[in-house]
Scaffold this motif. Structure first.
Motif: not given
Ligand code: NAD
Length: 364
Positions: A165-170, A204-211, A218-232
């Motif tokens: 799994s990965i966490y990225v803040r921007y 992490m490579g390619k993203i499979g799904k996101m929501s 402020n227009g901030g957001s939190v996105t969940n990612l599921r990678f093609l590798s199976g990682a989140i």
């Protein structure tokens, strides 16, 4: 670790003949100065504003300057061009069209991000690059941050285990969904999504799904990612942080190990421990040296290269990678159009997916 000494421009025996399009603020601060350390012979500079083109040519040692880049290609016949321009009034990226013209003229392209405002335009660049036999590289500087490159090295090692799994803040704001159909409202998102997007794809490579979920303050957001590798993963776009705050935080989790990069430079690798530390029975937090966390941070005493922003923020390394690739006749391995395509797909997912709905970015 790259311990190869950095060469100064005048020490190179073989150089690329290059032209530069764009005499703006970013290029002045961060791109032209990298040429001090790259195998380039800067032949000419073009800007629609002739006075700026002339001033930059004088400042950075180009022999000629132009206001029409097609004329520059015709007269100078460069090996490669650097494009650091801006946006069309409709929100499209000027550099996308200029890169197409450069490929038609048979010139290799290094361009600043964003590569393009849509996945379709990136595909057109891919086709044009293939047909012309010329490379296109985007300055995806995050992949060239020494700190991020070290994270990549660490998470690729067998001791780290599979990156799970990965966490990225921007810090980035997004307008409400209803406003996102019009590209003109998305210049800031388009301008910046290439930064966290580059980190996510590189590690992490390619993203499979996101929501995602979005807040209206402020227009901030939190996105969940599921990678093609199976990682989140999670992309936390922290719009609304203080102007004095560091922007970024990155963490990747492996198997019994994790690595954290704070503010792009403070890197800590929490290594896998050999034994268990029983709960309620462990009297010291100090683990043995051979499995203790490893920590790196830059020093700011010496007049070194590693503590200059053009090295720490990846600018000089990315320009060097492009020049060395072109000189070797090998396509660049980082900042590729494949990477730009995946980032453009993520950008489009935010444009076309309402909050709370799952978007398929790549089929499994
Ligand atoms: N990687 C980073 O850290 C980073 C930071 C800032 C900006 N950028 C990127 O750099 C790019 C430019 O930023 P900037 O601040 O230098 O912009 P800017 O607006 O200051 O400069 C752009 C220049 O391009 C010129 N130009 C535009 N179209 C042209 C054309 N057809 N022919 C000749 N000249 C033309 C303009 O006249 C202008 O001088 C943007 O793509 C931005 O996303 C990247």
């Amino acid at each position: 670790m790259n311990l190869v000494p950095v060469k100064y421009n005048f020490e190179y025996e073989r150089k690329l003949k290059v032209c530069f399009i764009g005499a703006g603020g970013h290029s002045f601060r961060n791109v032209y100065p990298t040429f001090q350390y790259a195998p380039v012979d800067l032949a000419a500079i073009c800007d629609s504003d002739g006075d700026r083109a002339a001033a930059y040519a004088r400042q950075f040692g180009a022999k000629a300057h132009y206001t029409d880049y097609n004329e520059m290609f015709e007269k100078e016949k460069p090996d490669a061009v650097f494009i650091v321009t801006s946006y069309h009034p409709d929100g499209r990226v000027q550099a996308t069209d200029i890169a197409m013209d450069a490929l038609r003229a048979g010139v290799h392209v290094w361009m600043e991000k964003p590569t393009a405002a849509s996945a379709e335009e990136v595909r057109q660049l891919m086709l044009a690059s293939e047909q012309s036999g010329r490379y296109v590289m985007t300055g995806l500087k995050k992949m060239f941050f020494p700190g991020v490159a070290k994270v990549k090295e660490i998470i690729s090692s067998p001791e780290f285990g599979t990156p799970s799994s990965i966490y990225v803040r921007y810090p980035q704001s997004m307008p409400p969904f209803s406003a996102r159909a019009d590209l003109k409202n998305l210049t800031s998102l388009l301008d910046h999504i290439y930064h966290p997007g580059a980190i996510i794809y590189y590690l992490m490579g390619k993203i499979g799904k996101m929501s995602y979920d979005w807040e209206a303050v402020n227009g901030g957001s939190v996105t969940n990612l599921r990678f093609l590798s199976g990682a989140i993963g999670t992309l936390h776009m922290t719009a609304g942080i203080a102007g004095s705050s560091p922007l970024e935080r990155l963490e990747v989790i492996g198997q019994g190990a994790n690595v954290v990069l704070e503010n792009g430079v403070h890197l800590t690798y929490y290594r896998k421990l050999s034994g268990k530390r029983p709960y309620g029975r462990t009297g010291s937090y100090l683990v043995d040296e051979q499995e203790a966390p490893l920590h790196w941070e830059p020093e700011f005493s010496l007049g070194q290269l590693y503590n200059k922003n053009i090295f720490m923020l990846g600018y000089a390394p990315e320009v060097l990678h492009f020049c060395e690739s072109v000189l070797a006749g090998q396509p660049p391995q980082k900042g590729t159009l494949d990477a730009s395509l995946e980032i453009a797909k993520l950008f489009e997912a935010y444009r076309t997916t309402p909050e709370g709905v799952v978007s398929v970015v790549n089929e499994a």
